[in-house]
Design a protein around this motif. Structure first.
Motif, PDB file in Angstrom:
ATOM      1  N   ALA A  76       0.842  -1.193   0.000  1.00 24.09           N
ATOM      2  CA  ALA A  76       0.000   0.000   0.000  1.00 24.09           C
ATOM      3  C   ALA A  76       0.880   1.246   0.000  1.00 24.09           C
ATOM      4  O   ALA A  76       1.982   1.251   0.551  1.00 24.09           O
ATOM      5  CB  ALA A  76      -0.905  -0.001   1.226  1.00 24.09           C
ATOM      6  N   ILE A  77       0.392   2.278  -0.607  1.00 22.03           N
ATOM      7  CA  ILE A  77       1.132   3.539  -0.671  1.00 22.03           C
ATOM      8  C   ILE A  77       1.007   4.216   0.688  1.00 22.03           C
ATOM      9  O   ILE A  77      -0.105   4.366   1.216  1.00 22.03           O
ATOM     10  CB  ILE A  77       0.559   4.443  -1.778  1.00 22.03           C
ATOM     11  CG1 ILE A  77       0.712   3.759  -3.132  1.00 22.03           C
ATOM     12  CG2 ILE A  77       1.243   5.799  -1.777  1.00 22.03           C
ATOM     13  CD1 ILE A  77       0.053   4.499  -4.264  1.00 22.03           C
ATOM     14  N   PRO A  78       2.146   4.613   1.315  1.00 26.30           N
ATOM     15  CA  PRO A  78       2.057   5.274   2.629  1.00 26.30           C
ATOM     16  C   PRO A  78       1.358   6.628   2.508  1.00 26.30           C
ATOM     17  O   PRO A  78       1.383   7.255   1.453  1.00 26.30           O
ATOM     18  CB  PRO A  78       3.517   5.435   3.052  1.00 26.30           C
ATOM     19  CG  PRO A  78       4.301   5.342   1.798  1.00 26.30           C
ATOM     20  CD  PRO A  78       3.510   4.498   0.841  1.00 26.30           C
ATOM     21  N   ALA A  79       0.754   7.052   3.615  1.00 21.72           N
ATOM     22  CA  ALA A  79       0.044   8.333   3.629  1.00 21.72           C
ATOM     23  C   ALA A  79       1.040   9.474   3.468  1.00 21.72           C
ATOM     24  O   ALA A  79       2.158   9.425   3.991  1.00 21.72           O
ATOM     25  CB  ALA A  79      -0.730   8.483   4.931  1.00 21.72           C
ATOM     26  N   VAL A  80       0.616  10.467   2.776  1.00 22.26           N
ATOM     27  CA  VAL A  80       1.462  11.640   2.541  1.00 22.26           C
ATOM     28  C   VAL A  80       1.334  12.549   3.761  1.00 22.26           C
ATOM     29  O   VAL A  80       0.221  12.854   4.199  1.00 22.26           O
ATOM     30  CB  VAL A  80       1.007  12.377   1.263  1.00 22.26           C
ATOM     31  CG1 VAL A  80       1.837  13.632   1.038  1.00 22.26           C
ATOM     32  CG2 VAL A  80       1.088  11.465   0.066  1.00 22.26           C
ATOM     33  N   PRO A  81       2.487  12.971   4.351  1.00 23.67           N
ATOM     34  CA  PRO A  81       2.384  13.845   5.532  1.00 23.67           C
ATOM     35  C   PRO A  81       1.773  15.191   5.153  1.00 23.67           C
ATOM     36  O   PRO A  81       1.869  15.633   4.011  1.00 23.67           O
ATOM     37  CB  PRO A  81       3.843  14.003   5.980  1.00 23.67           C
ATOM     38  CG  PRO A  81       4.666  13.665   4.796  1.00 23.67           C
ATOM     39  CD  PRO A  81       3.859  12.706   3.971  1.00 23.67           C
ATOM     40  N   ALA A  82       1.155  15.819   6.140  1.00 28.07           N
ATOM     41  CA  ALA A  82       0.510  17.111   5.909  1.00 28.07           C
ATOM     42  C   ALA A  82       1.572  18.162   5.603  1.00 28.07           C
ATOM     43  O   ALA A  82       2.681  18.143   6.147  1.00 28.07           O
ATOM     44  CB  ALA A  82      -0.297  17.518   7.136  1.00 28.07           C
ATOM     45  N   VAL A  83       1.224  19.075   4.743  1.00 27.76           N
ATOM     46  CA  VAL A  83       2.136  20.156   4.363  1.00 27.76           C
ATOM     47  C   VAL A  83       2.009  21.250   5.414  1.00 27.76           C
ATOM     48  O   VAL A  83       0.891  21.689   5.740  1.00 27.76           O
ATOM     49  CB  VAL A  83       1.768  20.696   2.960  1.00 27.76           C
ATOM     50  CG1 VAL A  83       2.663  21.863   2.588  1.00 27.76           C
ATOM     51  CG2 VAL A  83       1.847  19.598   1.931  1.00 27.76           C
ATOM     52  N   PRO A  84       3.144  21.707   5.997  1.00 26.64           N
ATOM     53  CA  PRO A  84       3.048  22.758   7.007  1.00 26.64           C
ATOM     54  C   PRO A  84       2.532  24.063   6.390  1.00 26.64           C
ATOM     55  O   PRO A  84       2.718  24.319   5.209  1.00 26.64           O
ATOM     56  CB  PRO A  84       4.489  22.916   7.504  1.00 26.64           C
ATOM     57  CG  PRO A  84       5.336  22.343   6.432  1.00 26.64           C
ATOM     58  CD  PRO A  84       4.502  21.317   5.727  1.00 26.64           C
ATOM     59  N   ALA A  85       1.902  24.860   7.230  1.00 24.17           N
ATOM     60  CA  ALA A  85       1.353  26.135   6.768  1.00 24.17           C
ATOM     61  C   ALA A  85       2.489  27.083   6.399  1.00 24.17           C
ATOM     62  O   ALA A  85       3.563  27.065   6.995  1.00 24.17           O
ATOM     63  CB  ALA A  85       0.482  26.754   7.859  1.00 24.17           C
ATOM     64  N   VAL A  86       2.230  27.897   5.428  1.00 23.66           N
ATOM     65  CA  VAL A  86       3.218  28.883   4.980  1.00 23.66           C
ATOM     66  C   VAL A  86       3.172  30.063   5.923  1.00 23.66           C
ATOM     67  O   VAL A  86       2.086  30.586   6.217  1.00 23.66           O
ATOM     68  CB  VAL A  86       2.899  29.324   3.530  1.00 23.66           C
ATOM     69  CG1 VAL A  86       3.878  30.397   3.069  1.00 23.66           C
ATOM     70  CG2 VAL A  86       2.914  28.141   2.590  1.00 23.66           C
ATOM     71  N   PRO A  87       4.348  30.497   6.452  1.00 19.29           N
ATOM     72  CA  PRO A  87       4.316  31.640   7.381  1.00 19.29           C
ATOM     73  C   PRO A  87       3.874  32.915   6.660  1.00 19.29           C
ATOM     74  O   PRO A  87       4.059  33.046   5.458  1.00 19.29           O
ATOM     75  CB  PRO A  87       5.767  31.746   7.856  1.00 19.29           C
ATOM     76  CG  PRO A  87       6.570  31.024   6.840  1.00 19.29           C
ATOM     77  CD  PRO A  87       5.673  29.997   6.225  1.00 19.29           C
TER      78      PRO A  87
END
Length: 167
Positions: free
Chosen positions: A120-131
């Motif tokens: 299975a394809i691992p989950a993609v981590p969340a992208v941090p918010a842009v400051p």
């Protein structure tokens, strides 16, 4: 060095036009006289050769068959050229390439049980918010330029006498 005889010119006729002429749909100028049954037999043989060539091209169904078809055409053209150099009445037998044996249809086994399932394809981590981008500071006011002083007047330049016109 001078030429004693002009070389024999060869005229290449497009193959579609040649088939039309050979099949009798459009006869050449000399055919109006009627050459008899020999001309008809030659025309029929030529049309049959054209049909054979078309069938051979249509029968080719793979890289090896295409290679053999191209080689066969090259050999036919070479044979025609050599036959044209021979004296009248001398002919060469056609060159036939051996036919490839027919291969039986192969049934491929089912390989789905031998290949493991893909992980299975691992989950993609969340992208941090842009400051947030800081505000651009205000541009300071441009100071006023000093007044440009007036340029002095250019003195009058006296006329230069023409040196060639002097007595």
């Amino acid at each position: 060095m001078h030429r004693t005889k002009p070389s024999r010119a060869r005229l290449l006729v497009p193959s579609a036009l040649a088939v039309v002429i050979l099949s009798g749909a459009a006869a050449p100028a000399g055919a109006a006289d009627g050459d008899g049954s020999a001309a008809v037999n030659r025309r029929v043989a030529s049309v049959q050769q054209q049909v054979d060539k078309i069938e051979r091209r249509a029968a080719a169904a793979g890289p090896i068959d295409d290679l053999l078809a191209g080689l066969g055409k090259t050999l036919e053209d070479l044979l025609k050229t050599v036959t044209g150099l021979l004296p009248a009445g001398v002919t060469l037998p056609p060159i036939e390439l051996p036919k490839l044996p027919e291969l039986p249809d192969l049934e491929l086994p089912d390989l789905s049980g031998l290949i493991p399932a893909l992980p299975a394809i691992p989950a993609v981590p969340a992208v941090p918010a842009v400051p947030a981008v800081p505000a651009v500071p205000a541009v300071p006011a441009v100071p006023e330029l000093p007044a440009v002083p007036e340029l002095p007047a250019i003195p009058e330049i006296p006329d230069i006498p023409d040196l060639l016109a002097l007595p």
